[in-house]
Design an enzyme around this catalytic site. Structure first.
Site, mmCIF file in Angstrom:
data_model
loop_
_atom_site.group_PDB
_atom_site.id
_atom_site.type_symbol
_atom_site.label_atom_id
_atom_site.label_comp_id
_atom_site.label_asym_id
_atom_site.label_seq_id
_atom_site.Cartn_x
_atom_site.Cartn_y
_atom_site.Cartn_z
ATOM 1 N N HIS A 138 51.555 -45.233 -15.169
ATOM 2 C CA HIS A 138 51.233 -44.675 -13.847
ATOM 3 C C HIS A 138 49.888 -43.990 -13.926
ATOM 4 O O HIS A 138 49.587 -43.278 -14.882
ATOM 5 C CB HIS A 138 52.314 -43.687 -13.388
ATOM 6 N N HIS A 185 47.739 -41.129 -12.458
ATOM 7 C CA HIS A 185 47.788 -39.886 -11.687
ATOM 8 C C HIS A 185 46.516 -39.817 -10.840
ATOM 9 O O HIS A 185 45.408 -39.854 -11.391
ATOM 10 C CB HIS A 185 47.791 -38.667 -12.612
#
Ligand code: AMP
Ligand code: ZN
Length: 114
Positions: A100, A102
């Site tokens: 992921h 950020h």
């Protein structure tokens, strides 16, 4: 991956505040935001860590950054600036093992990070 938190968000098993969807990625607000904008951009494909990205995944990973650009503009932080970072494994503080990006913005961000 049946025991992956972010795969469960992708499958709709766990709710999330989704702000972006494409063929390859989705993005949702972090449950514990560290800035006024803190969005997590994840691939639809389960990839555990940055170390597990394969050559065939380059388009998918590139699409995470394209999503960051679109979301930053929508959040109104594109011009002032923002950060898009991916933590890899324990020393960097990775806690969810589905990659992921950020996306952090809306405040001044110090450098280097802790
Ligand atoms: P990392 O430490 O880089 O693996 O980041 C994992 C991030 O996922 C953290 O910032 C958490 O706050 C966030 N997070 C954990 N569970 C959820 C959830 N159910 N919905 C949204 N964000 C989450
Ligand atoms: Zn997953």
């Amino acid at each position: 991956m049946s025991d992956c938190l972010f795969c469960k968000i992708l499958d709709g098993e766990i709710p999330a505040d989704i702000v972006f969807e494409s063929d390859t990625a989705i993005a949702f607000r972090d449950i514990n935001p560290q800035a006024s904008t803190h969005v997590l951009i994840i691939p639809r494909k389960h990839i555990a860590t940055l170390n597990d990205i394969e050559a065939d995944d380059e388009g998918i990973v590139g699409s995470l950054y394209s999503a960051a650009r679109v979301i930053a503009a929508a959040e109104g932080i594109a011009d002032e600036g923002y950060r898009a970072v991916m933590n890899c494994n324990a020393a960097a503080g990775q806690t969810v093992f589905h990659i992921h990006l950020h996306l952090l913005g809306g405040r001044a961000l110090s450098w280097p990070p802790g």
